[in-house]
Design an enzyme around this catalytic site. Structure first.
Site, PDB file in Angstrom:
ATOM      1  N   TYR A   1      11.323 -13.076   9.131  1.00  0.00           N
ATOM      2  CA  TYR A   1       9.978 -12.616   8.755  1.00  0.00           C
ATOM      3  C   TYR A   1       9.798 -12.654   7.242  1.00  0.00           C
ATOM      4  O   TYR A   1       8.806 -13.188   6.741  1.00  0.00           O
ATOM      5  CB  TYR A   1       9.778 -11.196   9.278  1.00  0.00           C
ATOM      6  CG  TYR A   1       8.468 -10.546   8.895  1.00  0.00           C
ATOM      7  CD1 TYR A   1       7.286 -10.888   9.532  1.00  0.00           C
ATOM      8  CD2 TYR A   1       8.421  -9.555   7.907  1.00  0.00           C
ATOM      9  CE1 TYR A   1       6.078 -10.281   9.197  1.00  0.00           C
ATOM     10  CE2 TYR A   1       7.228  -8.942   7.566  1.00  0.00           C
ATOM     11  CZ  TYR A   1       6.053  -9.303   8.205  1.00  0.00           C
ATOM     12  OH  TYR A   1       4.874  -8.699   7.866  1.00  0.00           O
TER      13      TYR A   1
ATOM     14  N   SER B   1       3.340  -9.520   2.613  1.00  0.00           N
ATOM     15  CA  SER B   1       3.989  -8.255   2.948  1.00  0.00           C
ATOM     16  C   SER B   1       4.773  -7.777   1.734  1.00  0.00           C
ATOM     17  O   SER B   1       5.103  -8.579   0.843  1.00  0.00           O
ATOM     18  CB  SER B   1       4.943  -8.450   4.131  1.00  0.00           C
ATOM     19  OG  SER B   1       5.805  -7.334   4.298  1.00  0.00           O
TER      20      SER B   1
END
Length: 244
Positions: free
Chosen positions: A152, A139
């Site tokens: 995350y 990400s």
């Protein structure tokens, strides 16, 4: 273009969203594809819609036995595996103060442990094919710190680092390993954010829009193909310029 004719590709977390777009892209380009997910109905529907050269395997990326079963079924059905895309992921925003052990473990087991186990169990199948490619989906928050993403984001930074370790270890087997770092992409995952947060992220993107799952799939297919045979250990942002 049939860059993957005769090859077999496994994509985790591919019953819907970005993973489903990746499965469709590989299948369109001639690959045998294994749809891997815990979401059974959507996974079966996707595989059935593709017809030949597609199977669905219910698969828990955090389980070692599930990984062994997956590659066993892939080998039994298609004779081997050439590409693994570690796409499965979960996301839940939370500040450091809001993050508890349960949330941290949830993010770790899917986003980080799942990628580690995927690479671990893919090595032998890929070696038997004379080499191959692993693409790990990280990400943009694995490239730049972002508020309210400590659980995350930490897993996505870990994916970035593990990718480089694996690229170093697996090169001797002609297995390339790269990480892809999507920005704001139009999938259900963004529903975990507030509308204001998604709007702000989109406005902060120089291209002033969200990406599509198909755009991510195109990059993943390139990294998995023989057109990128001198690329390994790379971290590639596909974020409309968000990390500039």
């Amino acid at each position: 273009m049939n860059r993957f004719e005769g090859k077999t590709v496994v994509v985790t977390g591919s019953a819907r969203g970005q993973g489903a777009a990746e499965i469709r892209r590989f299948h369109l380009e001639g690959a045998n594809v294994a749809v891997s997910d815990l979401i059974t109905d959507a996974g079966k529907t996707l595989a059935e819609s593709l017809g030949e050269r597609a199977i669905f395997i219910r698969h828990d990326v955090s389980s070692e036995s599930s990984w062994r079963e997956l590659f066993g079924k892939v080998e039994q059905t298609f004779g081997g595996c050439d590409v693994l895309v570690n796409n499965a992921g979960v996301y839940q925003p939370a500040t450091i103060a809001e993050t508890d052990t349960e949330l941290m473990e949830k993010m770790f087991r899917v986003n980080q442990l799942g990628v580690l186990l995927g690479m671990k169990y893919a090595v032998e199948p890929l070696k038997r094919r004379g080499g191959g490619s692993i693409v790990n989906i990280s990400s943009v928050v694995g490239l730049r710190g972002s508020a309210a993403t400590v659980a995350y984001g930490s897993t996505k930074w870990a994916v970035r680092g593990m990718t480089k370790v694996a690229a170093n270890e697996f090169a001797q087997h002609r297995i390339r390993v790269n990480s892809v770092h999507p920005g704001y992409v139009s999938t259900d995952m963004l529903k975990a954010n507030s509308d204001a947060s998604n709007d702000a992220g989109t406005l902060a993107t120089p291209l002033k829009r969200q990406g599509s799952p198909e755009e991510i799939a195109a990059l993943v297919a390139f990294l998995a193909s023989d057109e990128s045979t001198f690329i390994t250990g790379a971290e590639i942002a596909i974020d409309g310029g968000w990390t500039l």
